[in-house]
Design an enzyme around this catalytic site. Structure first.
Site, PDB file in Angstrom:
ATOM      1  N   LEU A  82     -67.097 -43.957  70.235  1.00 61.37           N
ATOM      2  CA  LEU A  82     -65.936 -43.737  69.362  1.00 61.37           C
ATOM      3  C   LEU A  82     -65.242 -42.449  69.784  1.00 61.37           C
ATOM      4  O   LEU A  82     -65.904 -41.436  69.996  1.00 61.37           O
ATOM      5  CB  LEU A  82     -66.373 -43.614  67.892  1.00 61.37           C
ATOM      6  N   HIS A  83     -63.914 -42.505  69.898  1.00 65.30           N
ATOM      7  CA  HIS A  83     -63.205 -41.275  70.247  1.00 65.30           C
ATOM      8  C   HIS A  83     -61.765 -41.235  69.764  1.00 65.30           C
ATOM      9  O   HIS A  83     -61.133 -40.181  69.806  1.00 65.30           O
ATOM     10  CB  HIS A  83     -63.216 -41.067  71.771  1.00 65.30           C
ATOM     11  N   ARG A  84     -61.206 -42.337  69.296  1.00 66.62           N
ATOM     12  CA  ARG A  84     -59.777 -42.368  68.969  1.00 66.62           C
ATOM     13  C   ARG A  84     -59.471 -41.552  67.713  1.00 66.62           C
ATOM     14  O   ARG A  84     -60.242 -41.567  66.753  1.00 66.62           O
ATOM     15  CB  ARG A  84     -59.291 -43.807  68.807  1.00 66.62           C
TER      16      ARG A  84
END
Length: 366
Positions: free
Chosen positions: A208-210
């Site tokens: 996850l990074h957005r």
């Protein structure tokens, strides 16, 4: 094509390194081309950059712009200025930009304004969500370049609907899968779980990074709750992006994940180790674009925590599903109970895109 054509291949961020590799190797084998590998430095963490060059046998970049991090405007502006100087010192005949990161749009703008021809690899993808910086980069790049290489038929349709002349568009397939096939034997042989000290027979891989998922503390807290509850169904191996780790720490949520017995937090991995984790996983939980493609190719269920995707073919012909954070646990339950997972990959997702790209470029040059 008596004199060698100078082609700049732009690398900038994790997905770009992977896409650049098979194309770089294919172009390096043809007699009419001299390849200049340009690393913008948009990703400067060794785990996010240098390891990918090693994994794919890429040489040290011919040019390193070393722009580092910053706001979108700062990063884009620095790349434009630095790359313009490179082009002025030795003018390339063609520039190949890849994907949808800031460096993609920046190098395309710098080159086009100098009258240099530009090709965009992975053109035509659209999420229809202009709140995503990547969507702006895609729109800007596709509007100005000379040659658009698309990974899927829907991308062709998007470009035609936007008024791009059909003679500029070449459907070449998905370069990401060339990258996978390039190192597939090493992926199969990797013993990543053991190297990480994990003894798991089954697990889900998580990335996850957005900003839509990690920047808002309330959304991130909901996701952490859902991940911890999901881990009670299937252990999670969570490759924590540096940006995500910073948000977890600042929100006071990292300890909750660390204390969950079936959540295993690991550092970002090189491509070979990461793809070994993906290929061995029961499920992928992600907000990444590339993982949607790789899991579709492999037939692995992918739960994408996004409102939309610029890769709708992974939904219609692949193993991907879009879901909201609150839906994660229920969807994990559903997927774990479903054994009918495998599908035929989309058209030209065959690991042979690089050859088609080289042929397309040769046609324009010759």
């Amino acid at each position: 094509m008596s004199a060698k054509v100078l082609v700049d291949v732009i690398a900038a961020a994790r997905p770009n390194f992977m896409k650049v590799a098979p194309l770089y190797h294919a172009l390096s084998k043809v007699s009419w081309c001299r390849v200049r590998l340009v690393h913008t430095g948009q990703h400067y963490d060794a785990n996010m950059s240098d390891s990918f060059f090693r994994d794919f046998g890429l040489p040290k970049p011919d040019v390193h712009l070393e722009v580092g991090s910053g706001s979108h405007a700062e990063q884009t502006g620095r790349v434009m200025m630095a790359y313009e100087n490179v082009c002025l010192e030795e003018r390339p005949d063609w520039v190949i930009v890849v994907g949808d990161v800031n460096s993609t749009a920046a190098c395309a703008l710098a080159a086009v304004k100098l009258g240099i021809r530009v090709a965009h690899l992975e053109a035509g993808l659209r999420s229809r969500d202009r709140s995503m910086p990547e969507e702006i980069n895609r729109l800007v790049t596709d509007a100005i370049v000379d040659l658009l290489w698309t990974p899927s038929r829907d991308a062709d349709a998007n470009l035609l609907a936007e008024g791009i002349p059909p003679e500029k568009i070449d459907f070449v397939g998905n370069i990401m899968l060339d990258s996978f096939e390039l190192v597939r034997p090493r992926i199969a042989e990797a013993d990543t779980l053991a190297k990480l000290g994990l003894d798991l027979d089954r697990y889900a891989i998580v990335t996850l990074h957005r900003p839509s998922n990690v920047d808002d503390p309330a959304t991130l807290a909901l996701l952490v709750d859902q991940l911890v509850e999901s881990s009670e169904r299937v252990p999670l191996v969570f490759a924590v992006h540096p940006r995500t780790r910073a948000r977890l720490e600042s929100s006071g949520l990292l300890e909750r994940l660390e204390s969950a017995p079936a959540v295993h937090l690991i550092e970002p991995q090189g491509y070979i180790d990461f793809m070994h984790l993906v290929t061995s996983a029961q499920i992928a939980i992600t907000d990444s674009g590339g993982i949607q493609e790789e899991t579709t190719y492999l037939g692995i269920p992918c739960l994408t925590l996004r409102e939309n995707t610029e890769r709708p073919v992974t939904l219609t012909e692949g193993s991907n599903r879009l879901l909201k954070p609150a839906e994660l646990v229920a969807t994990v339950d559903q997927v774990l109970g479903d054994e009918t997972r495998r599908r035929t990959p989309p058209e030209l997702w065959d690991g042979q895109a690089a050859g088609r790209i080289v042929a397309s470029l040769a046609q324009r040059i010759g």
